[in-house]
Design an enzyme around this catalytic site. Structure first.
Site, PDB file in Angstrom:
ATOM      1  N   ALA A   1      -4.711  -6.499   4.995  1.00 14.73           N
ATOM      2  CA  ALA A   1      -5.827  -4.919   5.660  1.00 14.73           C
ATOM      3  C   ALA A   1      -7.261  -4.857   5.523  1.00 14.73           C
ATOM      4  O   ALA A   1      -7.852  -4.511   6.719  1.00 14.73           O
ATOM      5  CB  ALA A   1      -5.228  -3.966   4.654  1.00 14.73           C
TER       6      ALA A   1
ATOM      7  N   GLU B   1      -3.987   2.770  -3.713  1.00 19.13           N
ATOM      8  CA  GLU B   1      -4.742   2.249  -4.772  1.00 19.13           C
ATOM      9  C   GLU B   1      -3.913   0.665  -4.171  1.00 19.13           C
ATOM     10  O   GLU B   1      -3.035   0.031  -4.992  1.00 19.13           O
ATOM     11  CB  GLU B   1      -2.861   2.684  -5.559  1.00 19.13           C
TER      12      GLU B   1
ATOM     13  N   GLN C   1       8.122  -6.148   0.481  1.00 21.58           N
ATOM     14  CA  GLN C   1       8.049  -4.634   0.769  1.00 21.58           C
ATOM     15  C   GLN C   1       8.212  -4.538   2.882  1.00 21.58           C
ATOM     16  O   GLN C   1       8.711  -3.201   3.092  1.00 21.58           O
ATOM     17  CB  GLN C   1       6.459  -4.355   0.855  1.00 21.58           C
TER      18      GLN C   1
HETATM   19  N1  SAH Z   1      -0.126   2.548  -1.039  1.00 15.62           N
HETATM   20  C1  SAH Z   1       1.598   2.164  -2.188  1.00 15.62           C
HETATM   21  C2  SAH Z   1       1.397   0.477  -1.952  1.00 15.62           C
HETATM   22  C3  SAH Z   1       0.530   0.670  -3.636  1.00 15.62           C
HETATM   23  S1  SAH Z   1       0.558  -1.237  -4.107  1.00 15.62           S
HETATM   24  C4  SAH Z   1       2.338   3.634  -2.511  1.00 15.62           C
HETATM   25  O1  SAH Z   1       0.996   4.237  -3.008  1.00 15.62           O
HETATM   26  O2  SAH Z   1       3.378   3.559  -2.772  1.00 15.62           O
HETATM   27  C5  SAH Z   1      -0.869  -2.270  -3.727  1.00 15.62           C
HETATM   28  C6  SAH Z   1       0.091  -2.419  -1.864  1.00 15.62           C
HETATM   29  O3  SAH Z   1      -1.030  -3.501  -1.820  1.00 15.62           O
HETATM   30  C7  SAH Z   1       1.044  -3.360  -1.756  1.00 15.62           C
HETATM   31  O4  SAH Z   1       1.446  -2.923  -1.066  1.00 15.62           O
HETATM   32  C8  SAH Z   1       0.485  -4.523  -1.561  1.00 15.62           C
HETATM   33  O5  SAH Z   1       0.970  -5.357  -0.716  1.00 15.62           O
HETATM   34  C9  SAH Z   1      -1.058  -4.141  -0.225  1.00 15.62           C
HETATM   35  N2  SAH Z   1      -1.810  -5.304  -0.153  1.00 15.62           N
HETATM   36  C10 SAH Z   1      -2.447  -6.380  -0.871  1.00 15.62           C
HETATM   37  N3  SAH Z   1      -3.315  -6.703  -0.581  1.00 15.62           N
HETATM   38  C11 SAH Z   1      -3.413  -6.288   0.083  1.00 15.62           C
HETATM   39  C12 SAH Z   1      -3.954  -7.129   1.876  1.00 15.62           C
HETATM   40  N4  SAH Z   1      -5.320  -7.973   1.430  1.00 15.62           N
HETATM   41  N5  SAH Z   1      -3.270  -5.954   2.863  1.00 15.62           N
HETATM   42  C13 SAH Z   1      -2.237  -5.577   3.303  1.00 15.62           C
HETATM   43  N6  SAH Z   1      -1.742  -4.952   1.877  1.00 15.62           N
HETATM   44  C14 SAH Z   1      -1.903  -5.050   0.617  1.00 15.62           C
END
Ligand code: SAH
Length: 281
Positions: free
Chosen positions: A125, A142, A101
């Site tokens: 995050a 999300e 990504q």
């Molecule tokens: N906000 C974006 C992606 C949503 S999908 C959009 O609206 O297009 C969820 C996202 O959360 C994905 O990019 C996934 O890699 C990220 N994610 C999940 N757990 C995470 C973590 N612990 N730290 C950072 N990103 C995370």
């Protein structure tokens, strides 16, 4: 209420989940890895329009402009971050645990000529390593479904300047309906052994989560009506693109959904959606 999830996924498992699902999502749904927002039953917007609209609905709440710095926590392939930067003039730092990504997001930013204001980094995050009080706003679109909510909220509060705000969406289980990619029809035979990729709390849990994190709740809105039908549309889009996807990637749709562990026990059969806005006192 929390889901019966026993094993939280590691960040590597989470990255694998999105790396499996990402190419299918891009082909079938577009560059926004989130659900759509429709004005009402007569709104005929396409998924692209409806997913962009949801970004705009959140941007309105971010309250940022030129000179501000926004953290996009869980940024997908960067489409929302670019839209935030484009419409507000703010600088955006997007973070995700998927290297795939980050690479795609960097490429999209370059193509949009916005690399000077929109950056992407591979980071968790819940533990960003960013300096305290270094952001004016945090957007979590999300993504908190994949995280431990109290840990994430505490971390975002830490990196926010006083008065800064968090704008996020969360998905919560609702009864009724069956059209959802969370449908148990996708259940994998291995599902008992795999960690749950998402966990859920109820709408009513949110004020407590916010208070416990030392944040002030500004808004909690149930937008379930606006996202209705989004999951069945997503599934239709997957099915529409099935042949093209299978030809291009040499794997079946079932294999992808299975690899993405889209349907494990924690997932509700139908989902509500909320918008939450909180400020750091
Ligand atoms: N906000 C974006 C992606 C949503 S999908 C959009 O609206 O297009 C969820 C996202 O959360 C994905 O990019 C996934 O890699 C990220 N994610 C999940 N757990 C995470 C973590 N612990 N730290 C950072 N990103 C995370």
């Amino acid at each position: 209420m929390t889901s019966p999830s026993a094993v939280p996924p590691t960040t590597h498992q989470m990255a694998d989940f999105y790396d499996a699902l990402g190419p299918l999502l891009r082909m079938a749904w577009g560059d926004n890895f989130h659900i759509g927002y429709w004005e009402g039953p007569s709104d005929r917007s396409s998924p692209q329009e409806a997913t962009d609209r949801f970004t705009d609905v959140l941007v309105e709440r971010l309250g940022v402009g030129a000179g501000c710095r926004v953290l996009d926590a869980g940024c997908g392939i960067g489409s929302p971050a670019l839209r935030v930067a484009g419409s507000t003039g703010a600088e955006v730092v997007g973070i995700t645990i998927s290297r795939q990504q980050v690479d795609q997001a960097v490429e999209l930013a370059e193509r949009a000529g916005m690399s000077d204001r929109v950056r992407f980094e591979l980071k968790d995050a819940m533990d960003t390593g960013f300096a305290a009080e270094s952001f004016d706003a945090v957007l979590a679109f999300e993504s908190i479904v994949h995280m431990d909510r109290p840990t994430a909220l505490r971390e975002w509060k830490r990196v926010l300047k006083p008065g800064g705000r968090i704008v996020l969406t969360d998905v919560f289980p609702v009864e009724d309906e069956s059209a959802s990619p969370f449908n148990p029809a996708f259940a994998s035979a291995r599902r008992a052994e795999v960690p749950d990729m998402a966990s859920f709390v109820t709408f009513e849990d949110w004020p407590g989560l916010v208070a416990d994190a030392g944040l002030r709740l500004e808004e909690l809105t149930d937008v379930t009506e606006n996202i209705k039908g989004t999951f069945s549309r997503m599934l239709d889009a997957f099915l529409d693109h099935r042949k093209e996807f299978e030809r291009k990637h040499g794997v079946t749709l079932e294999e992808v959904l299975d690899a993405a562990k889209l349907a494990n026990q924690a997932n509700p059969t139908s989902s509500g959606c909320l918008i939450m806005v909180a400020t750091k006192p």
